[in-house]
Design an enzyme around this catalytic site. Structure first.
Site, PDB file in Angstrom:
ATOM      1  N   GLU A 174      80.282  21.696  25.816  1.00  0.00           N
ATOM      2  CA  GLU A 174      79.281  21.977  26.838  1.00  0.00           C
ATOM      3  C   GLU A 174      77.880  22.006  26.240  1.00  0.00           C
ATOM      4  OE1 GLU A 174      81.742  24.429  30.199  1.00  0.00           O
ATOM      5  OE2 GLU A 174      80.796  25.632  28.651  1.00  0.00           O
ATOM      6  N   CYS A 228      70.239  23.416  24.975  1.00  0.00           N
ATOM      7  CA  CYS A 228      71.133  24.217  24.127  1.00  0.00           C
ATOM      8  C   CYS A 228      72.357  23.347  23.859  1.00  0.00           C
ATOM      9  CB  CYS A 228      71.500  25.502  24.875  1.00  0.00           C
ATOM     10  SG  CYS A 228      72.724  26.479  24.000  1.00  0.00           S
ATOM     11  N   CYS A 240      85.255  27.349  18.460  1.00  0.00           N
ATOM     12  CA  CYS A 240      84.712  28.076  17.309  1.00  0.00           C
ATOM     13  C   CYS A 240      85.822  28.927  16.694  1.00  0.00           C
ATOM     14  CB  CYS A 240      83.569  28.978  17.761  1.00  0.00           C
ATOM     15  SG  CYS A 240      82.784  29.848  16.382  1.00  0.00           S
ATOM     16  N   CYS A 253      84.197  35.895  17.675  1.00  0.00           N
ATOM     17  CA  CYS A 253      83.395  37.066  18.055  1.00  0.00           C
ATOM     18  C   CYS A 253      83.979  37.609  19.363  1.00  0.00           C
ATOM     19  CB  CYS A 253      81.932  36.678  18.225  1.00  0.00           C
ATOM     20  SG  CYS A 253      81.238  36.007  16.712  1.00  0.00           S
ATOM     21  N   CYS A 310      82.585  36.789  22.996  1.00  0.00           N
ATOM     22  CA  CYS A 310      82.148  35.416  23.250  1.00  0.00           C
ATOM     23  C   CYS A 310      83.245  34.579  23.898  1.00  0.00           C
ATOM     24  CB  CYS A 310      81.734  34.784  21.926  1.00  0.00           C
ATOM     25  SG  CYS A 310      81.345  33.039  22.066  1.00  0.00           S
ATOM     26  N   GLU A 367      79.745  27.352  15.333  1.00  0.00           N
ATOM     27  CA  GLU A 367      78.865  27.942  14.321  1.00  0.00           C
ATOM     28  C   GLU A 367      78.273  26.784  13.507  1.00  0.00           C
ATOM     29  OE1 GLU A 367      77.407  30.838  12.955  1.00  0.00           O
ATOM     30  OE2 GLU A 367      76.695  29.211  11.694  1.00  0.00           O
ATOM     31  N   SER A 385      70.895  28.543  15.367  1.00  0.00           N
ATOM     32  CA  SER A 385      71.330  29.933  15.536  1.00  0.00           C
ATOM     33  C   SER A 385      72.675  30.131  14.846  1.00  0.00           C
ATOM     34  CB  SER A 385      71.461  30.217  17.031  1.00  0.00           C
ATOM     35  OG  SER A 385      71.993  31.487  17.226  1.00  0.00           O
ATOM     36  N   LEU A 435      72.526  38.797  15.314  1.00  0.00           N
ATOM     37  CA  LEU A 435      72.825  40.025  14.559  1.00  0.00           C
ATOM     38  C   LEU A 435      73.623  41.008  15.426  1.00  0.00           C
ATOM     39  CD1 LEU A 435      72.093  41.257  11.718  1.00  0.00           C
ATOM     40  CD2 LEU A 435      70.491  42.687  12.986  1.00  0.00           C
ATOM     41  N   HIS A 436      73.071  41.381  16.560  1.00  0.00           N
ATOM     42  CA  HIS A 436      73.710  42.225  17.584  1.00  0.00           C
ATOM     43  C   HIS A 436      73.875  43.702  17.218  1.00  0.00           C
ATOM     44  CE1 HIS A 436      74.144  38.322  19.170  1.00  0.00           C
ATOM     45  NE2 HIS A 436      75.311  38.032  18.649  1.00  0.00           N
ATOM     46  N   CYS A 494      74.050  32.763  27.369  1.00  0.00           N
ATOM     47  CA  CYS A 494      74.502  33.030  25.997  1.00  0.00           C
ATOM     48  C   CYS A 494      75.902  33.631  25.980  1.00  0.00           C
ATOM     49  CB  CYS A 494      73.566  34.034  25.333  1.00  0.00           C
ATOM     50  SG  CYS A 494      72.146  33.280  24.641  1.00  0.00           S
TER      51      CYS A 494
END
Ligand code: SF4
Length: 353
Positions: free
Chosen positions: A95, A108, A115, A119, A122, A167, A198, A222-223, A340
Protein backbone atom coordinates in the site's frame (compact mmCIF):
# COMPACT_ATOMS: atom_id res chain seq x y z
CA UNK A 1 19.79 -14.75 -17.82
CA UNK A 2 19.05 -17.71 -15.58
CA UNK A 3 17.27 -20.63 -17.32
CA UNK A 4 13.88 -19.40 -18.56
CA UNK A 5 13.71 -16.53 -16.08
CA UNK A 6 14.62 -13.30 -17.78
CA UNK A 7 16.56 -10.68 -15.87
CA UNK A 8 14.77 -7.45 -14.91
CA UNK A 9 16.13 -4.97 -17.45
CA UNK A 10 16.07 -2.13 -14.92
CA UNK A 11 18.52 -3.96 -12.66
CA UNK A 12 21.21 -3.18 -15.30
CA UNK A 13 23.50 -0.21 -14.77
CA UNK A 14 24.38 2.10 -17.65
CA UNK A 15 27.69 0.25 -18.04
CA UNK A 16 25.87 -3.12 -18.12
CA UNK A 17 23.56 -1.78 -20.85
CA UNK A 18 26.50 -0.49 -22.90
CA UNK A 19 28.14 -3.89 -22.67
CA UNK A 20 24.90 -5.59 -23.67
CA UNK A 21 24.48 -3.44 -26.78
CA UNK A 22 28.15 -3.92 -27.72
CA UNK A 23 27.70 -7.72 -27.41
CA UNK A 24 24.69 -7.44 -29.72
CA UNK A 25 26.71 -5.40 -32.26
CA UNK A 26 24.42 -2.44 -31.65
CA UNK A 27 25.46 1.17 -31.10
CA UNK A 28 26.34 1.72 -27.47
CA UNK A 29 24.58 5.12 -27.32
CA UNK A 30 21.38 3.06 -27.25
CA UNK A 31 22.28 2.37 -23.61
CA UNK A 32 21.85 6.07 -22.76
CA UNK A 33 18.50 6.16 -24.52
CA UNK A 34 17.25 3.11 -22.63
CA UNK A 35 18.58 4.42 -19.33
CA UNK A 36 16.78 7.71 -19.87
CA UNK A 37 13.52 5.90 -20.62
CA UNK A 38 13.77 3.99 -17.33
CA UNK A 39 14.70 6.71 -14.91
CA UNK A 40 13.96 10.12 -16.40
CA UNK A 41 10.90 9.31 -18.46
CA UNK A 42 9.59 6.57 -16.10
CA UNK A 43 8.48 4.37 -18.97
CA UNK A 44 6.36 1.33 -18.19
CA UNK A 45 7.39 -1.14 -20.90
CA UNK A 46 10.05 -1.78 -23.53
CA UNK A 47 7.44 -0.92 -26.16
CA UNK A 48 7.19 2.62 -24.79
CA UNK A 49 10.77 3.33 -25.93
CA UNK A 50 9.66 4.84 -29.19
CA UNK A 51 13.04 6.21 -30.29
CA UNK A 52 14.37 2.64 -30.51
CA UNK A 53 13.67 0.72 -33.67
CA UNK A 54 11.31 -2.25 -33.46
CA UNK A 55 14.17 -4.77 -34.02
CA UNK A 56 16.14 -3.23 -31.11
CA UNK A 57 13.08 -3.37 -28.86
CA UNK A 58 12.62 -7.02 -29.90
CA UNK A 59 16.21 -7.82 -28.86
CA UNK A 60 15.53 -6.27 -25.44
CA UNK A 61 12.24 -8.14 -25.09
CA UNK A 62 13.94 -11.44 -26.00
CA UNK A 63 16.56 -10.98 -23.28
CA UNK A 64 14.86 -9.16 -20.43
CA UNK A 65 11.71 -8.81 -18.40
CA UNK A 66 10.28 -5.45 -17.36
CA UNK A 67 8.20 -6.00 -14.21
CA UNK A 68 6.21 -2.96 -13.05
CA UNK A 69 3.63 -2.54 -10.31
CA UNK A 70 0.06 -1.49 -10.98
CA UNK A 71 -2.51 0.31 -8.91
CA UNK A 72 -5.20 -2.24 -8.11
CA UNK A 73 -7.53 -0.09 -5.98
CA UNK A 74 -7.83 3.48 -4.85
CA UNK A 75 -9.64 4.64 -1.73
CA UNK A 76 -10.33 8.36 -1.29
CA UNK A 77 -10.80 9.75 2.21
CA UNK A 78 -13.17 12.51 3.33
CA UNK A 79 -10.04 14.63 3.85
CA UNK A 80 -8.93 13.87 0.23
CA UNK A 81 -6.11 11.52 1.29
CA UNK A 82 -5.76 8.76 -1.32
CA UNK A 83 -4.73 5.22 -0.35
CA UNK A 84 -3.67 2.89 -3.15
CA UNK A 85 -3.06 -0.81 -3.18
CA UNK A 86 -0.33 -1.81 -5.63
CA UNK A 87 -0.17 -5.24 -7.26
CA UNK A 88 3.40 -6.49 -7.68
CA UNK A 89 4.65 -8.76 -10.47
CA UNK A 90 4.40 -11.83 -8.20
CA UNK A 91 0.78 -10.97 -7.26
CA UNK A 92 1.70 -9.75 -3.76
CA UNK A 93 0.29 -6.41 -2.67
CA UNK A 94 1.55 -3.32 -0.89
CA UNK A 95 0.00 0.00 0.00
CA UNK A 96 0.95 3.63 -0.53
CA UNK A 97 -0.74 6.86 0.49
CA UNK A 98 -0.94 10.30 -1.11
CA UNK A 99 -1.59 13.12 1.34
CA UNK A 100 -2.62 16.53 -0.03
CA UNK A 101 -1.91 19.62 2.06
CA UNK A 102 -2.65 22.98 0.44
CA UNK A 103 -0.80 22.96 -2.85
CA UNK A 104 1.65 20.29 -1.67
CA UNK A 105 1.32 16.52 -1.75
CA UNK A 106 3.28 13.92 0.20
CA UNK A 107 3.65 10.30 -0.87
CA UNK A 108 3.95 7.72 1.90
CA UNK A 109 5.56 4.64 0.33
CA UNK A 110 6.42 1.09 1.41
CA UNK A 111 9.83 -0.56 1.55
CA UNK A 112 8.83 -4.19 2.24
CA UNK A 113 5.83 -6.46 1.69
CA UNK A 114 4.69 -6.61 5.32
CA UNK A 115 7.15 -6.29 8.17
CA UNK A 116 8.95 -8.74 10.45
CA UNK A 117 9.32 -6.44 13.45
CA UNK A 118 5.86 -7.03 14.92
CA UNK A 119 5.32 -3.71 16.72
CA UNK A 120 2.28 -4.50 18.82
CA UNK A 121 0.24 -1.41 17.83
CA UNK A 122 0.81 -1.74 14.07
CA UNK A 123 -1.54 -3.23 11.51
CA UNK A 124 1.36 -4.01 9.14
CA UNK A 125 3.04 -5.99 11.94
CA UNK A 126 -0.12 -8.14 12.22
CA UNK A 127 0.09 -8.89 8.51
CA UNK A 128 3.55 -10.55 8.83
CA UNK A 129 6.47 -10.40 6.41
CA UNK A 130 6.55 -11.64 2.82
CA UNK A 131 9.63 -10.14 1.17
CA UNK A 132 11.76 -7.07 0.56
CA UNK A 133 10.83 -4.73 -2.27
CA UNK A 134 13.25 -4.27 -5.16
CA UNK A 135 14.48 -0.72 -5.72
CA UNK A 136 12.42 -0.59 -8.91
CA UNK A 137 9.27 -1.33 -6.89
CA UNK A 138 10.08 1.51 -4.49
CA UNK A 139 10.81 3.82 -7.44
CA UNK A 140 7.58 2.80 -9.20
CA UNK A 141 5.45 3.74 -6.19
CA UNK A 142 6.85 7.26 -6.49
CA UNK A 143 6.09 7.32 -10.22
CA UNK A 144 2.50 6.13 -9.66
CA UNK A 145 1.87 8.54 -6.80
CA UNK A 146 3.32 11.42 -8.83
CA UNK A 147 0.82 10.60 -11.59
CA UNK A 148 -1.96 10.43 -9.00
CA UNK A 149 -0.92 13.78 -7.57
CA UNK A 150 -1.16 15.38 -11.01
CA UNK A 151 -4.44 13.61 -11.73
CA UNK A 152 -6.25 14.34 -8.42
CA UNK A 153 -4.65 17.60 -7.29
CA UNK A 154 -3.04 19.04 -10.41
CA UNK A 155 0.34 19.48 -8.67
CA UNK A 156 3.55 17.44 -8.86
CA UNK A 157 4.60 15.43 -5.83
CA UNK A 158 6.28 17.63 -3.20
CA UNK A 159 7.59 15.16 -0.60
CA UNK A 160 8.19 11.47 -0.01
CA UNK A 161 8.12 9.65 3.33
CA UNK A 162 9.30 6.06 3.68
CA UNK A 163 6.72 5.39 6.36
CA UNK A 164 4.46 2.84 4.69
CA UNK A 165 4.72 -0.93 5.09
CA UNK A 166 8.07 -2.27 6.29
CA UNK A 167 11.26 -1.17 8.01
CA UNK A 168 13.40 0.64 5.39
CA UNK A 169 16.71 0.05 7.19
CA UNK A 170 16.16 -3.72 6.92
CA UNK A 171 16.04 -3.33 3.14
CA UNK A 172 18.70 -0.67 3.05
CA UNK A 173 20.55 -1.36 -0.21
CA UNK A 174 17.35 -1.38 -2.29
CA UNK A 175 15.99 1.68 -0.47
CA UNK A 176 19.27 3.52 -1.05
CA UNK A 177 19.33 2.61 -4.73
CA UNK A 178 15.76 3.84 -5.15
CA UNK A 179 16.57 7.12 -3.35
CA UNK A 180 19.60 7.62 -5.61
CA UNK A 181 17.42 7.20 -8.72
CA UNK A 182 14.69 9.46 -7.34
CA UNK A 183 17.20 12.21 -6.50
CA UNK A 184 19.61 11.82 -9.42
CA UNK A 185 19.66 14.31 -12.29
CA UNK A 186 19.52 11.18 -14.48
CA UNK A 187 16.34 10.16 -12.65
CA UNK A 188 13.45 12.14 -11.17
CA UNK A 189 15.73 14.94 -9.95
CA UNK A 190 13.96 15.39 -6.61
CA UNK A 191 15.83 17.12 -3.80
CA UNK A 192 16.93 14.63 -1.09
CA UNK A 193 15.73 17.17 1.48
CA UNK A 194 12.19 16.38 0.42
CA UNK A 195 12.60 12.69 1.36
CA UNK A 196 12.16 11.35 4.90
CA UNK A 197 13.18 7.86 5.94
CA UNK A 198 11.33 6.65 9.03
CA UNK A 199 12.76 3.82 11.14
CA UNK A 200 12.10 2.20 14.50
CA UNK A 201 15.85 2.60 15.04
CA UNK A 202 18.52 0.07 14.08
CA UNK A 203 21.74 1.53 15.51
CA UNK A 204 24.33 0.13 13.06
CA UNK A 205 22.16 1.09 10.09
CA UNK A 206 21.64 4.64 11.41
CA UNK A 207 25.44 4.94 11.51
CA UNK A 208 25.65 3.61 7.96
CA UNK A 209 23.01 6.08 6.80
CA UNK A 210 25.10 8.89 8.31
CA UNK A 211 28.27 7.59 6.62
CA UNK A 212 26.54 7.32 3.22
CA UNK A 213 25.66 11.04 3.07
CA UNK A 214 22.30 10.53 1.42
CA UNK A 215 21.27 14.00 2.65
CA UNK A 216 17.69 12.85 3.30
CA UNK A 217 15.75 13.58 6.47
CA UNK A 218 15.65 10.93 9.23
CA UNK A 219 12.66 10.21 11.48
CA UNK A 220 12.76 7.78 14.39
CA UNK A 221 9.58 6.06 15.55
CA UNK A 222 10.42 6.31 19.23
CA UNK A 223 6.97 6.30 20.94
CA UNK A 224 8.42 6.17 24.46
CA UNK A 225 11.77 6.80 26.15
CA UNK A 226 11.22 4.04 28.72
CA UNK A 227 12.95 0.74 27.92
CA UNK A 228 10.34 -1.46 29.62
CA UNK A 229 7.42 0.18 27.82
CA UNK A 230 9.25 0.38 24.49
CA UNK A 231 10.13 -3.32 24.56
CA UNK A 232 6.41 -4.05 24.86
CA UNK A 233 5.31 -1.96 21.88
CA UNK A 234 8.48 -2.21 19.74
CA UNK A 235 9.92 -5.70 20.39
CA UNK A 236 13.15 -4.75 18.55
CA UNK A 237 13.94 -2.57 21.57
CA UNK A 238 14.93 -5.74 23.49
CA UNK A 239 17.77 -6.20 20.98
CA UNK A 240 18.66 -2.51 20.65
CA UNK A 241 17.73 -0.70 23.86
CA UNK A 242 17.35 3.06 24.05
CA UNK A 243 20.95 3.63 25.16
CA UNK A 244 22.26 2.05 21.93
CA UNK A 245 19.77 3.99 19.85
CA UNK A 246 20.76 7.24 21.57
CA UNK A 247 24.46 6.60 20.85
CA UNK A 248 23.71 5.95 17.17
CA UNK A 249 21.64 9.15 16.98
CA UNK A 250 24.47 11.12 18.58
CA UNK A 251 26.78 9.72 15.92
CA UNK A 252 24.25 10.62 13.20
CA UNK A 253 24.03 14.18 14.42
CA UNK A 254 27.81 14.58 14.79
CA UNK A 255 28.43 13.17 11.33
CA UNK A 256 25.68 14.97 9.39
CA UNK A 257 25.02 18.06 11.51
CA UNK A 258 21.35 17.42 10.83
CA UNK A 259 18.40 17.69 13.17
CA UNK A 260 16.10 14.66 13.00
CA UNK A 261 12.49 13.99 13.95
CA UNK A 262 11.24 11.77 16.73
CA UNK A 263 7.78 10.37 16.02
CA UNK A 264 5.81 9.77 19.21
CA UNK A 265 2.54 7.87 18.79
CA UNK A 266 0.47 8.55 21.90
CA UNK A 267 -1.45 5.71 23.55
CA UNK A 268 -3.94 6.36 26.37
CA UNK A 269 -2.57 5.48 29.83
CA UNK A 270 0.56 3.99 28.34
CA UNK A 271 3.01 6.73 27.28
CA UNK A 272 0.98 9.92 27.71
CA UNK A 273 1.84 11.06 31.28
CA UNK A 274 4.05 13.98 32.26
CA UNK A 275 6.60 11.52 33.62
CA UNK A 276 6.73 10.01 30.09
CA UNK A 277 7.30 13.54 28.75
CA UNK A 278 10.12 13.98 31.28
CA UNK A 279 11.77 10.72 30.08
CA UNK A 280 11.50 11.92 26.50
CA UNK A 281 13.14 15.25 27.32
CA UNK A 282 16.00 13.41 29.06
CA UNK A 283 16.48 11.12 26.04
CA UNK A 284 16.80 14.14 23.75
CA UNK A 285 19.43 15.98 25.77
CA UNK A 286 22.36 15.02 23.51
CA UNK A 287 21.02 16.24 20.13
CA UNK A 288 18.62 18.75 18.58
CA UNK A 289 15.32 17.15 17.56
CA UNK A 290 11.85 17.96 16.42
CA UNK A 291 9.11 15.95 18.15
CA UNK A 292 5.93 14.93 16.33
CA UNK A 293 3.13 13.87 18.67
CA UNK A 294 0.50 11.74 16.95
CA UNK A 295 -2.67 10.50 18.62
CA UNK A 296 -2.87 6.75 17.95
CA UNK A 297 -5.12 5.67 15.09
CA UNK A 298 -7.36 2.82 16.15
CA UNK A 299 -6.62 -0.55 14.49
CA UNK A 300 -9.34 -3.24 14.63
CA UNK A 301 -8.26 -6.25 16.79
CA UNK A 302 -5.77 -4.16 18.80
CA UNK A 303 -6.48 -2.79 22.28
CA UNK A 304 -4.57 0.52 22.15
CA UNK A 305 -6.59 3.72 22.43
CA UNK A 306 -5.90 7.38 21.64
CA UNK A 307 -5.50 9.69 24.65
CA UNK A 308 -7.90 12.58 25.19
CA UNK A 309 -6.69 15.71 23.42
CA UNK A 310 -6.12 17.52 26.77
CA UNK A 311 -3.43 14.97 27.64
CA UNK A 312 -1.67 15.42 24.33
CA UNK A 313 -1.69 19.20 24.78
CA UNK A 314 -0.32 18.96 28.36
CA UNK A 315 2.45 16.65 27.09
CA UNK A 316 3.33 19.17 24.37
CA UNK A 317 3.38 22.11 26.78
CA UNK A 318 5.65 20.23 29.19
CA UNK A 319 8.22 19.70 26.41
CA UNK A 320 7.90 23.25 25.09
CA UNK A 321 8.74 24.60 28.55
CA UNK A 322 12.04 22.77 28.06
CA UNK A 323 12.54 24.69 24.80
CA UNK A 324 11.89 21.68 22.59
CA UNK A 325 10.28 21.93 19.14
CA UNK A 326 7.02 19.97 19.29
CA UNK A 327 4.18 19.57 16.78
CA UNK A 328 0.90 17.75 17.20
CA UNK A 329 0.43 15.98 13.89
CA UNK A 330 -3.06 15.56 12.58
CA UNK A 331 -3.88 12.08 11.34
CA UNK A 332 -4.93 11.86 7.73
CA UNK A 333 -7.05 9.29 5.95
CA UNK A 334 -8.23 7.50 9.09
CA UNK A 335 -11.63 6.65 7.55
CA UNK A 336 -9.90 4.64 4.80
CA UNK A 337 -7.29 3.14 7.18
CA UNK A 338 -4.48 5.08 5.55
CA UNK A 339 -3.17 6.75 8.70
CA UNK A 340 0.09 5.92 10.52
CA UNK A 341 0.22 2.28 11.63
CA UNK A 342 -2.99 1.35 9.77
CA UNK A 343 -1.59 -0.03 6.49
CA UNK A 344 -2.33 -3.72 6.37
CA UNK A 345 -4.28 -4.72 3.24
CA UNK A 346 -7.81 -5.34 4.39
CA UNK A 347 -8.83 -8.24 2.17
CA UNK A 348 -7.41 -11.69 2.62
CA UNK A 349 -6.99 -12.14 -1.15
CA UNK A 350 -4.99 -8.90 -1.25
CA UNK A 351 -2.63 -10.28 1.38
CA UNK A 352 -2.10 -13.62 -0.24
CA UNK A 353 -1.82 -12.54 -3.84
S1 SF4 B 1 5.58 0.11 13.04
FE1 SF4 B 1 6.97 -0.04 11.29
S2 SF4 B 1 8.61 -1.40 12.04
FE2 SF4 B 1 6.89 -1.67 13.45
S3 SF4 B 1 5.73 -3.46 12.63
FE3 SF4 B 1 4.81 -1.57 11.77
S4 SF4 B 1 5.83 -1.31 9.77
FE4 SF4 B 1 7.11 -2.69 11.01
Amino acid sequence: MNGDIKEDIRSLSLTDLEKFFADQNEKTFRANQVYEWFWKKSCRSINDMTNLSKPVRKILEDHFSFPVLHIEKEYISRDRTVKSTFRLHDRLMIEGVLIPDGNRTTACISSQVGCQLGCTFCATGLFGFKRNLAFTEIFDQVVELTNQSLHHFNVPLSNIVLMGMGEPLLNYEEVKRAILMITSEDGLGMSPQRITLSTVGIPNMIRKLADDHLRIHLAISLHTADNVKRSIIVPLNKKYPLEELRDALKYYHEKTGKRFTLEYLMFANMNDSLSDAHNLAEFCKSFPVKINLIGYNQVPDLDFKRPESGKIIAFKEFLEKKNMIVNIRKSRGEDIEAACGQLALKDRNQREG
